[in-house]
Design a protein around this motif. Structure first.
Motif, PDB file in Angstrom:
ATOM      1  N   ARG A 279      66.254  60.320  44.432  1.00 42.80           N
ATOM      2  CA  ARG A 279      65.454  60.961  45.154  1.00 42.80           C
ATOM      3  C   ARG A 279      65.236  62.201  45.065  1.00 42.80           C
ATOM      4  O   ARG A 279      64.122  62.990  45.198  1.00 42.80           O
ATOM      5  CB  ARG A 279      65.652  60.373  46.605  1.00 42.80           C
ATOM      6  CG  ARG A 279      65.210  58.826  46.650  1.00 42.80           C
ATOM      7  CD  ARG A 279      64.885  58.383  48.349  1.00 42.80           C
ATOM      8  NE  ARG A 279      63.902  59.070  48.761  1.00 42.80           N
ATOM      9  CZ  ARG A 279      62.600  58.658  48.791  1.00 42.80           C
ATOM     10  NH1 ARG A 279      62.303  57.790  48.092  1.00 42.80           N
ATOM     11  NH2 ARG A 279      61.665  59.566  49.551  1.00 42.80           N
TER      12      ARG A 279
ATOM     13  N   LEU B 243      60.783  59.407  43.470  1.00 45.80           N
ATOM     14  CA  LEU B 243      60.523  58.927  44.652  1.00 45.80           C
ATOM     15  C   LEU B 243      60.068  57.315  44.787  1.00 45.80           C
ATOM     16  O   LEU B 243      59.999  57.053  45.959  1.00 45.80           O
ATOM     17  CB  LEU B 243      59.600  59.716  45.433  1.00 45.80           C
ATOM     18  CG  LEU B 243      59.931  61.083  45.360  1.00 45.80           C
ATOM     19  CD1 LEU B 243      58.673  62.201  46.026  1.00 45.80           C
ATOM     20  CD2 LEU B 243      61.143  61.426  46.361  1.00 45.80           C
ATOM     21  N   SER B 244      59.809  56.693  43.756  1.00 47.90           N
ATOM     22  CA  SER B 244      59.783  55.204  43.878  1.00 47.90           C
ATOM     23  C   SER B 244      60.746  54.372  44.483  1.00 47.90           C
ATOM     24  O   SER B 244      60.825  53.294  44.782  1.00 47.90           O
ATOM     25  CB  SER B 244      59.264  54.581  42.467  1.00 47.90           C
ATOM     26  OG  SER B 244      60.116  54.663  41.583  1.00 47.90           O
TER      27      SER B 244
ATOM     28  N   LYS C 166      63.190  53.466  46.907  1.00 44.20           N
ATOM     29  CA  LYS C 166      63.404  53.708  48.401  1.00 44.20           C
ATOM     30  C   LYS C 166      64.695  53.557  48.964  1.00 44.20           C
ATOM     31  O   LYS C 166      65.589  52.848  48.578  1.00 44.20           O
ATOM     32  CB  LYS C 166      62.322  52.639  48.901  1.00 44.20           C
ATOM     33  CG  LYS C 166      60.968  52.837  48.339  1.00 44.20           C
ATOM     34  CD  LYS C 166      60.327  53.983  48.569  1.00 44.20           C
ATOM     35  CE  LYS C 166      58.945  54.072  48.089  1.00 44.20           C
ATOM     36  NZ  LYS C 166      58.267  55.389  47.694  1.00 44.20           N
ATOM     37  N   LYS C 167      64.795  54.132  50.175  1.00 39.42           N
ATOM     38  CA  LYS C 167      66.159  53.779  50.763  1.00 39.42           C
ATOM     39  C   LYS C 167      65.885  53.159  52.160  1.00 39.42           C
ATOM     40  O   LYS C 167      65.230  53.582  52.994  1.00 39.42           O
ATOM     41  CB  LYS C 167      66.949  55.104  51.137  1.00 39.42           C
ATOM     42  CG  LYS C 167      68.100  55.107  51.890  1.00 39.42           C
ATOM     43  CD  LYS C 167      68.870  56.226  52.294  1.00 39.42           C
ATOM     44  CE  LYS C 167      70.431  56.160  52.648  1.00 39.42           C
ATOM     45  NZ  LYS C 167      71.324  57.045  52.183  1.00 39.42           N
TER      46      LYS C 167
ATOM     47  N   VAL D  27      60.665  52.454  38.432  1.00 32.35           N
ATOM     48  CA  VAL D  27      59.442  51.894  38.300  1.00 32.35           C
ATOM     49  C   VAL D  27      58.519  52.759  37.515  1.00 32.35           C
ATOM     50  O   VAL D  27      57.501  52.487  36.619  1.00 32.35           O
ATOM     51  CB  VAL D  27      58.884  51.373  39.431  1.00 32.35           C
ATOM     52  CG1 VAL D  27      58.112  52.427  40.205  1.00 32.35           C
ATOM     53  CG2 VAL D  27      57.819  50.058  39.265  1.00 32.35           C
ATOM     54  N   GLU D  28      58.894  54.101  37.401  1.00 27.31           N
ATOM     55  CA  GLU D  28      57.981  55.077  36.712  1.00 27.31           C
ATOM     56  C   GLU D  28      58.179  54.622  35.022  1.00 27.31           C
ATOM     57  O   GLU D  28      57.377  55.090  34.550  1.00 27.31           O
ATOM     58  CB  GLU D  28      58.652  56.535  36.979  1.00 27.31           C
ATOM     59  CG  GLU D  28      57.942  57.062  38.228  1.00 27.31           C
ATOM     60  CD  GLU D  28      58.856  56.892  39.236  1.00 27.31           C
ATOM     61  OE1 GLU D  28      60.163  55.939  39.325  1.00 27.31           O
ATOM     62  OE2 GLU D  28      58.847  57.563  40.376  1.00 27.31           O
TER      63      GLU D  28
END
Lengths: 770, 149
Positions: free
Chosen positions: B27, B32-33, B35-36, B73-74
């Motif tokens: 992150r 940013l894909s 997640k927490k 996922v990027e």
């Protein structure tokens, strides 16, 4: 209809799956201060001394906040319309803490590790006070949870903090005691429902900064951006005009994000330091220090004639609001208002009780609030009554339940925190829902039970439910539509998409009314500077209230387009035929694209932009019948849910796939409450299950089959015939599953959740009786 | 300390603290894909592929990725794009917070077992929680994606 009542992909799903930054934490300033909270280890205590000097001296610590830094300005974090029907009993930080996890102090530091280290350096001398951890002992307990003099109610809600009472209520139609005396068959039973955690995947998150105009800009994971703006201004005495609240994408809410969470502390940090700041709750904080469903003790008395005519319902509820009174009265009232009208033919009905303070995590809004608790008690006791009567529970319901064009006196008496509104059920397909559900579950073949091999028994059970569609005479939603060149539109709405798909369905309503396609309506929602007002995502209001506003705005825009088209073509408005794309009058024609380009760049230049508001004057209930098939292992008490059938009357489902998603998501959260989920405390008031390993929300392995259908129904007052669908799904599982378990093995569970231990204990007790 | 790894096919060197977890590193580096949702491997929204296998980035020390390959996922945009069409048809993407991690897990499942049974799909994805959908719509979407319907 071309856009409404279709399966269309949500406008945001693809970008989110592909990982585009969109949530509050994704949008935080990379150099922002990290805000963390020192939370109380005690359920009830007073801070005698607090020494922050060591924390303040730590390199990288920007600010430490204690109660001494705040004016005592009582407020409520409920996130409701103003004036709220919740007591003003909360201070941003206080010298008293009232549950394990309550805020004691706050630090802002350059990074996570420094903030964590600073929290450990704060020294507090506590005066540990006696807590109240049993809500049945809270009323008139000598221990007072809110002795402070500044707190108050905005208007009478039965608030009496000297008795640990956050709210109280009483209503009666007819004379219940007299009616019950005349009844040949009476059931009198007490039910308990537990605290349930919302468990949205995205933790509560907020970030704040000053923009270039020195205005406070807040991105927050909220269901109520406009209420957040107002409450920040109230609680921090900061000018409303200098606050902008933006709700980015939200990773699930379910009521939990209706409330204020970190907004006040993070705003304070930014106001005091001038620097960007953010707070992301840990999962433990989400469990311990946000909100949860109100636990309730519900006593129900039902009376009927021996022919099976329900005559009287008497309902007393004791509700545990925890440390603060957010939604104390309203959740309580919904337990009656959204359950009792289901049986509208009774002679008398009484609904009363108390909402008490305890030293538990504050209870608040949670999908289906009140209704799921009330539904469990009423729909379980209806089955118990049917057994006494020797009557089929479906036949009994068909005889006694509310039908189309009927009403109930309760609609006029009970609203949410106020009086209600008289309503006739202009759309109500509950009768169809029951008949169809019965077919889909194959009731006649399975009721009450089917013996299976290996000591298993199959049982079926059912329950009916209703909700509302917004809060009439309180909720307002507004929409703005702007026509751009090239003939596409912006739809600006205050309505708050928290993952339920409101941006999509509101754009569908606009597209249908404008005669265009979904891709031509660009939605932007929930920004207090740029979008019109909306109360936010709660009380099943968005489709109906915000949807009506969008519909009105779209029709107004159509009208304005026609006026401009008439001018452009040199004809009268009445002579124009317009399908949303092509404008025709006799042999003259132009497209909307031509017209919009003309309006921007060539002749009669102007911006077409309209705003409409909708203020609900009624709250048409969606209805449903839920049927469940369970297999119970008589040797272990284990319960498997084989199929859950939902037949729902939500009027027109605006998006067939998303409406189904609302129902099924609700059903599975309801199954969670019925069977798996329970917030558990130690004897000292600390939560035992404050992570996903110990607090068991359903996983995909527990879900075998969900069968979901919609009744053909059309609510004239709703946009394209729609009512709400966000909450109705959650209401039936506790009662339907309890009834199915009883039908399978003869064990009546009156205390949620329905665990294998309780089922087995019941089986063994039944055996011992024989 | 420095750690060298391959992220989405690109060589990267990150300066980290020894105790940093992969989720926080990613992150911070603007992936940013990822997640927490929790911090103990129990929700699945931080799922990434570690040498092709789905793991929970919240519970893997970044130091342990030295010399390994991490996929977010990027790095599987085409697959996520396609899978999201199936999700859209079933209304299976509500809040979207779990879907990037889900896309990675589904992608890994497809590579490992292109023709899984319903039970195998559920088993493989059990650690990817969703609080919104009730799972069935996701299950249908995933099955249709795997069957290329």
């Amino acid at each position: 209809m071309k856009v409404v009542k279709q399966v269309l992909p949500s406008v945001d799903g693809k970008g989110l799956m592909m990982g585009r930054p969109a949530y509050t934490d994704d949008l935080a300033d990379p150099n922002c201060l990290i805000v963390k909270v020192l939370r109380s280890p005690h359920p009830h205590a007073k801070i005698v001394t607090i020494d922050t000097s060591k924390a303040e001296a730590l390199e990288g610590v920007e600010l430490v906040l204690t109660y001494k830094d705040f004016e005592r300005r009582p407020h409520t974090r409920a996130g409701q319309g103003y004036p709220e029907p919740s007591p003003y009993d909360k201070f941003v930080l206080d010298q008293w803490v009232r549950y394990v996890g309550d805020e004691a102090a706050c630090v802002a530091a350059v990074d996570d590790a420094t903030a964590d280290a600073a929290l450990k350096l704060i020294e507090i001398e506590w005066d540990i006070l006696e807590p109240i951890l049993d809500f049945e002992k809270a009323l008139d307990n000598p221990v007072l949870i809110h002795p402070e003099p500044e707190i108050f109610e905005n208007f009478p809600i039965g608030f009496d903090p000297k008795r640990n009472l956050a709210a109280g209520y009483h209503m009666e139609v007819g004379n219940v005691e007299d009616s019950l005396k005349d009844c040949e068959v009476v059931v009198d039973e007490t039910f308990f429902t537990q605290a349930q955690a919302h468990a949205a995947m995205e933790p509560h998150t907020v970030n704040a900064k000053f923009d270039y105009q020195n205005r406070l800009m807040i991105y927050t994971s909220t269901q109520t951006p406009f209420h957040v703006r107002r409450i920040i201004s109230q609680a921090l005495n900061f000018p409303l005009s200098r606050i902008r609240v933006i709700k980015p994408r939200v990773g699930g809410g379910f009521g939990g994000k209706q409330h204020i969470h970190g907004e006040l502390l993070v705003s304070t940090v930014t106001i005091k330091t001038g620097k960007p700041a953010k707070m992301v709750y840990t999962r433990k904080e989400v469990f311990e220090s946000s909100f949860q469903r109100h636990p309730m003790k519900i006593n129900i008395k039902l009376g009927a004639t021996k022919e099976g005519v329900l005559k009287a319902i008497d309902c007393y509820i004791l509700s545990d609001t925890g440390a603060y009174g957010e939604h104390a009265l309203t959740v309580f009232m919904v337990a009656g208002a959204k359950v009792l009208p289901l049986y509208n033919k009774v002679d008398s009905v009484r609904f009363y009780g108390d909402v008490v303070y305890t030293n538990h995590t504050s209870a608040g809004a949670y999908r289906g609030y009140g209704a799921i608790q009330g539904n469990f008690a009423v729909e379980s006791s209806i089955d118990m009554l049917c057994e006494k009567l020797g009557m089929d529970p479906i036949e009994f319901r068909q005889k006694n339940m509310i039908l189309k064009d009927e009403t109930s006196p309760i609609f006029a008496i009970m609203g949410e925190g106020t009086e209600g509104i008289a309503m006739n059920m202009e759309s109500c397909e509950l009768a169809y829902c029951v008949t169809r559900g019965k077919e889909l579950i194959n009731w006649d073949k399975k009721y009450p039970r089917v013996e299976l091999p290996d000591s298993k028994v199959k049982g079926v059970g059912m329950a009916i439910a209703m909700q509302g569609s917004g809060i009439p005479y309180i909720d307002m939603g507004a929409a703005t539509i702007k026509l751009n060149d090239d003939g596409f539109y912006n739809l600006l709405i205050g309505a708050t998409d928290i993952g339920q798909g409101s941006d999509t369905i509101l754009a569908q309503i606009a597209a249908e009314a404008l005669g265009t396609t979904l891709d031509k309506v660009i939605v932007y929602s929930s920004d207090t500077d740029l979008t019109p007002f909306d109360v936010g995502a709660y009380a099943s209001s968005t489709t109906y209230v915000s949807g009506n506003a969008v519909y009105k705005a779209a029709m107004k825009m159509r009208g304005e387009i026609l006026v401009e088209a008439a001018l452009a073509l040199g004809v009268n408005v009445e002579d124009i035929e317009y399908d949303g794309v092509l404008i025709k009058a006799g042999d003259k024609e132009m497209t909307l694209v031509d017209l919009s380009n003309r309006l921007y760049y060539s002749e009669d230049q102007k911006q077409l932009m309209v705003t409409s508001s909708y203020f609900g004057t009624k709250s048409p209930p969606p209805f449903m019948a839920g049927f469940v098939e369970v297999d119970v292992d008589t040797e272990t008490g284990e319960l498997e849910i084989i199929d859950y059938v939902s037949v729902v009357d939500c009027g027109t489902p605006i998006n067939l796939a998303l409406a189904k998603g609302q129902v099924e998501g609700g059903i599975v959260q309801g199954i969670g409450m019925a069977v798996y989920e329970e917030v558990i405390y130690t004897k000292k008031g600390k939560k035992v299950n404050n992570d996903f390993l110990n607090y068991h929300i359903p996983t995909r392995r527990e879900i075998n089959k969900l069968t979901t259908e919609f009744a053909e129904s059309y609510e004239k007052s709703g946009p394209f015939g729609a009512k709400s669908v966000g909450e109705i799904g959650i209401d039936t599982p506790p009662a339907a599953i309890a009834n199915a378990v009883y039908n399978a093995v003869g064990v009546r569970i009156t205390t949620l959740p329905i665990t294998p231990e309780k089922i087995l204990a019941g089986i063994l007790a039944n055996k011992a009786k024989k | 300390m420095k750690v060298n790894l391959l992220i989405n096919g690109q060589k990267k060197t990150f300066l980290i603290e020894a105790g940093d977890y992969l989720l926080d590193t990613l992150r911070k580096q603007n992936y940013l894909s990822v997640k927490k949702g929790c911090d103990n491997s129990s929700c699945g929204v931080c799922t990434v592929l570690f040498d092709g296998k789905p793991i929970k980035a919240c519970s893997l020390l970044t130091a342990k990725t030295e010399g390994h390959e991490v996929t977010t996922v990027e790095g599987i945009q085409d697959e996520a794009d396609k899978l999201s069409d199936y999700f859209g048809q079933e209304g299976a993407d509500q809040c979207g917070f779990c879907t990037p991690g889900m896309a990675l897990a589904v992608h890994a499942l497809k590579v490992e077992n292109s023709n899984p049974t319903d039970e195998e799909i559920k088993e493989y994805l059990t650690g990817n929680l969703c609080r919104c959908t009730g799972y069935q719509s996701q299950h249908i979407a995933i099955r249709n994606y795997l069957e290329d319907k």
